[in-house]
Enzyme design. Sequence first.
Site, PDB file in Angstrom:
ATOM      1  N   HIS A   7       8.525  50.163   0.802  1.00 28.49           N
ATOM      2  CA  HIS A   7       9.200  48.928   0.381  1.00 28.49           C
ATOM      3  C   HIS A   7       9.241  47.961   1.558  1.00 28.49           C
ATOM      4  O   HIS A   7       8.674  48.245   2.620  1.00 28.49           O
ATOM      5  CB  HIS A   7      10.602  49.264  -0.139  1.00 28.49           C
ATOM      6  CG  HIS A   7      11.422  50.105   0.795  1.00 28.49           C
ATOM      7  ND1 HIS A   7      11.807  49.672   2.057  1.00 28.49           N
ATOM      8  CD2 HIS A   7      11.900  51.375   0.688  1.00 28.49           C
ATOM      9  CE1 HIS A   7      12.506  50.610   2.660  1.00 28.49           C
ATOM     10  NE2 HIS A   7      12.569  51.675   1.856  1.00 28.49           N
TER      11      HIS A   7
ATOM     12  N   HIS B 145       9.953  49.202   5.103  1.00 29.30           N
ATOM     13  CA  HIS B 145       8.796  49.786   5.780  1.00 29.30           C
ATOM     14  C   HIS B 145       7.834  48.689   6.251  1.00 29.30           C
ATOM     15  O   HIS B 145       7.243  48.789   7.322  1.00 29.30           O
ATOM     16  CB  HIS B 145       8.052  50.744   4.841  1.00 29.30           C
ATOM     17  CG  HIS B 145       8.885  51.900   4.347  1.00 29.30           C
ATOM     18  ND1 HIS B 145       9.216  52.053   3.021  1.00 29.30           N
ATOM     19  CD2 HIS B 145       9.462  52.933   5.005  1.00 29.30           C
ATOM     20  CE1 HIS B 145       9.948  53.159   2.880  1.00 29.30           C
ATOM     21  NE2 HIS B 145      10.111  53.709   4.059  1.00 29.30           N
TER      22      HIS B 145
ATOM     23  N   GLN C 274      16.906  50.630  11.790  1.00 32.59           N
ATOM     24  CA  GLN C 274      18.324  50.794  12.145  1.00 32.59           C
ATOM     25  C   GLN C 274      19.180  51.177  10.949  1.00 32.59           C
ATOM     26  O   GLN C 274      20.343  51.522  11.123  1.00 32.59           O
ATOM     27  CB  GLN C 274      18.853  49.506  12.765  1.00 32.59           C
ATOM     28  CG  GLN C 274      18.698  49.509  14.271  1.00 32.59           C
ATOM     29  CD  GLN C 274      18.894  48.142  14.888  1.00 32.59           C
ATOM     30  OE1 GLN C 274      19.170  47.168  14.191  1.00 32.59           O
ATOM     31  NE2 GLN C 274      18.744  48.079  16.188  1.00 32.59           N
TER      32      GLN C 274
ATOM     33  N   VAL D 105      16.454  45.762   6.647  1.00 31.81           N
ATOM     34  CA  VAL D 105      16.007  44.744   5.695  1.00 31.81           C
ATOM     35  C   VAL D 105      16.822  44.918   4.410  1.00 31.81           C
ATOM     36  O   VAL D 105      16.987  46.047   3.933  1.00 31.81           O
ATOM     37  CB  VAL D 105      14.498  44.884   5.398  1.00 31.81           C
ATOM     38  CG1 VAL D 105      14.040  43.821   4.408  1.00 31.81           C
ATOM     39  CG2 VAL D 105      13.699  44.786   6.693  1.00 31.81           C
TER      40      VAL D 105
ATOM     41  N   SER E 298      16.088  50.710   0.119  1.00 27.78           N
ATOM     42  CA  SER E 298      15.889  52.144   0.314  1.00 27.78           C
ATOM     43  C   SER E 298      15.035  52.682  -0.824  1.00 27.78           C
ATOM     44  O   SER E 298      15.128  52.207  -1.959  1.00 27.78           O
ATOM     45  CB  SER E 298      17.254  52.851   0.303  1.00 27.78           C
ATOM     46  OG  SER E 298      17.077  54.236   0.098  1.00 27.78           O
TER      47      SER E 298
ATOM     48  N   ARG F 262      15.527  55.285  -2.237  1.00 32.52           N
ATOM     49  CA  ARG F 262      16.448  55.904  -3.198  1.00 32.52           C
ATOM     50  C   ARG F 262      17.029  54.884  -4.179  1.00 32.52           C
ATOM     51  O   ARG F 262      17.534  55.283  -5.228  1.00 32.52           O
ATOM     52  CB  ARG F 262      17.581  56.621  -2.462  1.00 32.52           C
ATOM     53  CG  ARG F 262      17.110  57.887  -1.748  1.00 32.52           C
ATOM     54  CD  ARG F 262      18.281  58.675  -1.189  1.00 32.52           C
ATOM     55  NE  ARG F 262      17.886  59.998  -0.755  1.00 32.52           N
ATOM     56  CZ  ARG F 262      17.578  60.323   0.509  1.00 32.52           C
ATOM     57  NH1 ARG F 262      17.609  59.392   1.456  1.00 32.52           N
ATOM     58  NH2 ARG F 262      17.229  61.555   0.825  1.00 32.52           N
TER      59      ARG F 262
HETATM   60  P1  AMP Z   1      12.132  56.667   4.996  1.00 35.77           P
HETATM   61  O1  AMP Z   1      10.810  56.489   4.330  1.00 35.77           O
HETATM   62  O2  AMP Z   1      13.298  56.300   4.134  1.00 35.77           O
HETATM   63  O3  AMP Z   1      12.270  57.983   5.698  1.00 35.77           O
HETATM   64  O4  AMP Z   1      12.156  55.571   6.138  1.00 35.77           O
HETATM   65  C1  AMP Z   1      11.114  55.466   7.072  1.00 35.77           C
HETATM   66  C2  AMP Z   1      11.529  54.508   8.133  1.00 35.77           C
HETATM   67  O5  AMP Z   1      11.820  53.251   7.548  1.00 35.77           O
HETATM   68  C3  AMP Z   1      12.810  54.951   8.866  1.00 35.77           C
HETATM   69  O6  AMP Z   1      12.678  54.636  10.243  1.00 35.77           O
HETATM   70  C4  AMP Z   1      13.866  54.100   8.207  1.00 35.77           C
HETATM   71  O7  AMP Z   1      14.972  53.847   9.046  1.00 35.77           O
HETATM   72  C5  AMP Z   1      13.098  52.830   7.940  1.00 35.77           C
HETATM   73  N1  AMP Z   1      13.731  52.054   6.873  1.00 35.77           N
HETATM   74  C6  AMP Z   1      14.044  52.474   5.625  1.00 35.77           C
HETATM   75  N2  AMP Z   1      14.659  51.491   4.938  1.00 35.77           N
HETATM   76  C7  AMP Z   1      14.735  50.423   5.784  1.00 35.77           C
HETATM   77  C8  AMP Z   1      15.277  49.098   5.671  1.00 35.77           C
HETATM   78  N3  AMP Z   1      15.860  48.671   4.547  1.00 35.77           N
HETATM   79  N4  AMP Z   1      15.193  48.289   6.742  1.00 35.77           N
HETATM   80  C9  AMP Z   1      14.601  48.715   7.885  1.00 35.77           C
HETATM   81  N5  AMP Z   1      14.074  49.937   8.051  1.00 35.77           N
HETATM   82  C10 AMP Z   1      14.145  50.779   7.016  1.00 35.77           C
END
Ligand code: AMP
Length: 280
Positions: A34, A37, A148, A176, A185, A187
């Site tokens: 999303h 990322h 973050q 973001v 997210s 999720r």
């Molecule tokens: P995930 O795929 O949820 O494990 O996230 C992969 C990376 O993307 C991790 O470093 C998360 O902290 C980052 N991430 C996920 N959602 C966001 C967001 N809304 N804003 C910034 N970074 C994000």
Amino acid sequence: MRNFASIPAMRRQAQAWRTEGLTIALVPTMGALHEGHAALIRTARRQADKVVASIFVNPIQFGPDEDFVRYPRDMKTDRHLCRAWGVDAVFAPAARAMYANDHSVFVEETALRRTLCGRTRPGHFRGVATVVLKLFNIVAPHTAVFGQKDFQQVAVVQRLVRDLNVPVAIVAVPTVREKDGLAISSRNARLTSEQRRIAPCLWAALQAARRLCRAKPRSSAAVGKTIRKIIRAQGAYSAVEYIETVCPRTLHPVQTVKQGTLIALAVQIGDVRLIDNLVV
Ligand code: AMP
């Protein structure tokens, strides 16, 4: 864009780039990509010549009652997005390639994990630290980019590279958000429309807490009360897992919330667990 599932093939590509004198930035993800990322990948492109995005739903960072099976997966769309965002290589290994049946070595951070998500998700950061070190060993990046939104994860990874002398620079990117403030997210896709409507209350509550502490320092209890009240007002859908006020460096709980304090929360909306945070 190159696609790698094989660990030796990914490693060969990374070594070839290094031999050419090119720098590599790694963006570790669990897929269902999303705009959050996308921001990480944009940052990675500014940091290095080549960007590798890993897509791997890491089984060992999920507890037995958590959403590993239900975690959204959409590899085809993810590859399209990575190409559009200018990723040079996607590394998407199978779980059996990453973890031998008799896998028995784990990386354990022992201090920062005592608060926030570490309290309610035992073993989570052990799984995160282990997979992150494995990815670093495979991709050999100069830089790795994290969000973050997962504040504690960034802290654990920074501690990992410091304490184990891992030669990777860690870069953190601000969260973001959707227009209504909800932290984006993977999720969020599992929220019903009614749950999605109330989910922005997390960010609204954090902002209210920040306003409260701007004028003068407040007790952690007062901050918790303000946040809880705003979330409860949204109805019975949500259960607060934690609201914590901590020092952003040590993650030690603080009693007085003032400028620079991290306020972090985890809330269950229906059966979807959402986290968010801000620094006052
Ligand atoms: P995930 O795929 O949820 O494990 O996230 C992969 C990376 O993307 C991790 O470093 C998360 O902290 C980052 N991430 C996920 N959602 C966001 C967001 N809304 N804003 C910034 N970074 C994000």
